[in-house]
Write a protein that holds these residues in place. Structure first.
Motif, PDB file in Angstrom:
ATOM      1  N   THR A 193       0.924  -1.254  -0.021  1.00 46.55           N
ATOM      2  CA  THR A 193      -0.065  -0.012  -0.023  1.00 46.55           C
ATOM      3  C   THR A 193       0.872   1.453  -0.074  1.00 46.55           C
ATOM      4  N   ILE A 194       1.838   1.231   0.955  1.00 48.14           N
ATOM      5  CA  ILE A 194       2.723   2.358   0.908  1.00 48.14           C
ATOM      6  C   ILE A 194       4.125   2.128   0.184  1.00 48.14           C
ATOM      7  N   ASN A 195       4.794   0.952   0.374  1.00 50.13           N
ATOM      8  CA  ASN A 195       5.542   0.540  -0.016  1.00 50.13           C
ATOM      9  C   ASN A 195       5.637  -0.819  -0.770  1.00 50.13           C
ATOM     10  N   GLU A 196       6.680  -1.089  -1.710  1.00 55.55           N
ATOM     11  CA  GLU A 196       6.651  -2.482  -2.460  1.00 55.55           C
ATOM     12  C   GLU A 196       6.519  -3.475  -1.502  1.00 55.55           C
ATOM     13  N   ASP A 197       5.623  -4.626  -1.831  1.00 58.46           N
ATOM     14  CA  ASP A 197       5.561  -5.893  -1.404  1.00 58.46           C
ATOM     15  C   ASP A 197       6.510  -7.006  -1.452  1.00 58.46           C
ATOM     16  N   SER A 198       6.686  -7.820  -0.866  1.00 58.23           N
ATOM     17  CA  SER A 198       7.625  -8.994  -1.205  1.00 58.23           C
ATOM     18  C   SER A 198       7.179 -10.390  -0.466  1.00 58.23           C
ATOM     19  N   ASP A 199       7.242 -11.408  -1.382  1.00 59.20           N
ATOM     20  CA  ASP A 199       6.824 -12.534  -0.895  1.00 59.20           C
ATOM     21  C   ASP A 199       8.003 -13.191   0.135  1.00 59.20           C
ATOM     22  N   ASP A 200       9.076 -12.738   0.000  1.00 57.09           N
ATOM     23  CA  ASP A 200      10.116 -12.870   0.917  1.00 57.09           C
ATOM     24  C   ASP A 200      10.091 -11.955   2.088  1.00 57.09           C
ATOM     25  N   PHE A 201       9.212 -11.197   2.342  1.00 56.22           N
ATOM     26  CA  PHE A 201       9.234 -10.234   3.475  1.00 56.22           C
ATOM     27  C   PHE A 201      10.089  -9.088   3.311  1.00 56.22           C
ATOM     28  N   ILE A 202       9.762  -7.925   3.981  1.00 60.48           N
ATOM     29  CA  ILE A 202      10.762  -6.920   3.990  1.00 60.48           C
ATOM     30  C   ILE A 202      11.401  -6.824   5.186  1.00 60.48           C
ATOM     31  N   LYS A 203      12.735  -7.013   5.116  1.00 63.44           N
ATOM     32  CA  LYS A 203      13.439  -7.490   6.226  1.00 63.44           C
ATOM     33  C   LYS A 203      14.509  -6.531   6.796  1.00 63.44           C
ATOM     34  N   SER A 204      14.695  -5.466   6.018  1.00 59.48           N
ATOM     35  CA  SER A 204      15.776  -4.502   6.256  1.00 59.48           C
ATOM     36  C   SER A 204      15.439  -2.947   5.593  1.00 59.48           C
ATOM     37  N   PRO A 205      15.840  -2.025   6.130  1.00 57.33           N
ATOM     38  CA  PRO A 205      15.704  -0.837   5.709  1.00 57.33           C
ATOM     39  C   PRO A 205      15.834  -0.783   3.891  1.00 57.33           C
ATOM     40  N   ASP A 206      17.076  -1.464   3.614  1.00 55.93           N
ATOM     41  CA  ASP A 206      17.177  -1.317   2.058  1.00 55.93           C
ATOM     42  C   ASP A 206      16.341  -2.076   1.242  1.00 55.93           C
ATOM     43  N   GLU A 207      15.577  -2.884   1.795  1.00 62.51           N
ATOM     44  CA  GLU A 207      14.351  -3.721   1.191  1.00 62.51           C
ATOM     45  C   GLU A 207      13.077  -2.786   1.215  1.00 62.51           C
ATOM     46  N   TRP A 208      13.000  -1.712   1.979  1.00 62.86           N
ATOM     47  CA  TRP A 208      11.675  -1.102   2.038  1.00 62.86           C
ATOM     48  C   TRP A 208      11.816  -0.001   1.037  1.00 62.86           C
ATOM     49  N   LYS A 209      11.161   0.118  -0.044  1.00 64.43           N
ATOM     50  CA  LYS A 209      11.130   1.071  -1.174  1.00 64.43           C
ATOM     51  C   LYS A 209       9.494   1.568  -1.287  1.00 64.43           C
ATOM     52  N   PRO A 210       9.393   2.928  -1.124  1.00 64.56           N
ATOM     53  CA  PRO A 210       8.019   3.312  -1.442  1.00 64.56           C
ATOM     54  C   PRO A 210       7.374   3.232  -2.571  1.00 64.56           C
ATOM     55  N   LEU A 211       6.231   2.890  -2.849  1.00 64.23           N
ATOM     56  CA  LEU A 211       5.646   3.115  -3.896  1.00 64.23           C
ATOM     57  C   LEU A 211       5.494   4.404  -4.649  1.00 64.23           C
ATOM     58  N   PRO A 212       5.634   4.482  -5.917  1.00 66.74           N
ATOM     59  CA  PRO A 212       5.668   5.922  -6.560  1.00 66.74           C
ATOM     60  C   PRO A 212       4.654   6.684  -6.117  1.00 66.74           C
ATOM     61  N   GLY A 213       4.706   7.920  -5.492  1.00 73.47           N
ATOM     62  CA  GLY A 213       3.536   8.820  -5.110  1.00 73.47           C
ATOM     63  C   GLY A 213       3.065   8.412  -3.770  1.00 73.47           C
ATOM     64  N   ALA A 214       3.240   7.331  -3.048  1.00 70.02           N
ATOM     65  CA  ALA A 214       2.683   6.960  -1.840  1.00 70.02           C
ATOM     66  C   ALA A 214       3.030   7.921  -0.777  1.00 70.02           C
ATOM     67  N   LEU A 215       4.240   8.258  -0.623  1.00 60.90           N
ATOM     68  CA  LEU A 215       4.459   9.288   0.551  1.00 60.90           C
ATOM     69  C   LEU A 215       4.039  10.453   0.357  1.00 60.90           C
ATOM     70  N   GLU A 216       4.140  11.177  -1.095  1.00 59.91           N
ATOM     71  CA  GLU A 216       3.417  12.459  -1.224  1.00 59.91           C
ATOM     72  C   GLU A 216       1.867  12.370  -1.053  1.00 59.91           C
ATOM     73  N   ALA A 217       1.316  11.056  -1.282  1.00 55.36           N
ATOM     74  CA  ALA A 217      -0.233  10.967  -0.796  1.00 55.36           C
ATOM     75  C   ALA A 217      -0.382  11.087   0.597  1.00 55.36           C
ATOM     76  N   VAL A 218       0.476  10.483   1.475  1.00 50.69           N
ATOM     77  CA  VAL A 218       0.363  10.642   2.905  1.00 50.69           C
ATOM     78  C   VAL A 218       0.478  11.958   3.252  1.00 50.69           C
ATOM     79  N   ALA A 219       1.357  12.705   2.821  1.00 50.24           N
ATOM     80  CA  ALA A 219       1.832  14.283   3.112  1.00 50.24           C
ATOM     81  C   ALA A 219       0.611  14.942   2.632  1.00 50.24           C
ATOM     82  N   ARG A 220      -0.214  14.707   1.500  1.00 53.58           N
ATOM     83  CA  ARG A 220      -1.377  15.461   1.065  1.00 53.58           C
ATOM     84  C   ARG A 220      -2.433  15.150   2.320  1.00 53.58           C
ATOM     85  N   LEU A 221      -2.681  14.003   2.648  1.00 58.90           N
ATOM     86  CA  LEU A 221      -3.542  13.918   3.654  1.00 58.90           C
ATOM     87  C   LEU A 221      -3.293  14.588   5.118  1.00 58.90           C
ATOM     88  N   ASN A 222      -2.254  14.464   5.234  1.00 53.73           N
ATOM     89  CA  ASN A 222      -1.682  15.263   6.716  1.00 53.73           C
ATOM     90  C   ASN A 222      -2.002  16.802   6.591  1.00 53.73           C
TER      91      ASN A 222
END
Length: 189
Positions: free
Chosen positions: A14-43
């Protein structure tokens, strides 16, 4: 006192890319295009946002709480860089076979949110990329919104299965959900 405006978001898919291998580290956490900006617009429109996430990788021993905290620190830092924030993260560390009450599709995490914020979650939007995200939210009274990112991508151009709650609203991505929510809010004023 005016009640807070709250949106409950799933994390992976929803916010970041998903992985069947789980998101296990900050390096694996990658925001989906426009998702962070969408949260900012809500805020910026006065909405508070919280994340609800199953994190069975903890129970499976694939990563530690310190790793999860580092992932969330990265998320918070990247959100702050675009003027956004997540107020709180609620997560379930259990594996599916532990039969806990906090793992989605159970509503335990949503009950924790209601308790923490002193809110009735009736009509609070819940946004996720899978039926279990929405089933859990609806059990607590939330309004279901599916995004066609992550696991939700399989429903692009297709009817939703019976696993989804009635009246589930479908959006291309988190940004499209925010467009729809803010437009609806504007029409109500």
């Amino acid at each position: 006192m005016t009640p807070i405006k709250l949106v409950i978001l799933d994390r992976d898919g929803t916010i970041n890319e998903d992985s069947d291998d789980f998101i296990k580290s900050p390096d694996e956490w990658k925001p989906l295009p426009g998702a962070l900006e969408a949260v900012a617009r809500l805020n910026h429109a006065g909405w508070h946002t919280v994340v609800v996430s199953n994190q069975s990788g903890l129970g499976r021993g694939l990563f530690e709480v310190a790793d999860l905290n580092a992932i969330h620190a990265k998320m918070h830092q990247l959100l702050a860089a675009v003027g956004g924030r997540i107020d709180a993260v609620f997560y379930c560390p259990h594996t599916p076979d532990e039969a806990c009450q906090c793992r989605k599709p159970a509503a335990g995490l949503f009950e924790q949110i209601a308790d923490r914020y002193g809110l009735d979650l009736k009509s609070v939007p819940v946004v996720g990329d899978s039926a279990r995200d929405l089933v859990a939210g609806v059990a607590a009274g939330c309004e279901p919104h599916l995004v066609l990112t992550g696991k939700g991508a399989v429903y692009r151009g297709r009817a939703l299965s019976d696993a989804f709650p009635p009246h589930t609203q479908v959006h291309e991505n988190l940004s499209a959900f925010v467009d729809a929510l803010l437009s609806r809010e504007e029409q109500q004023t």
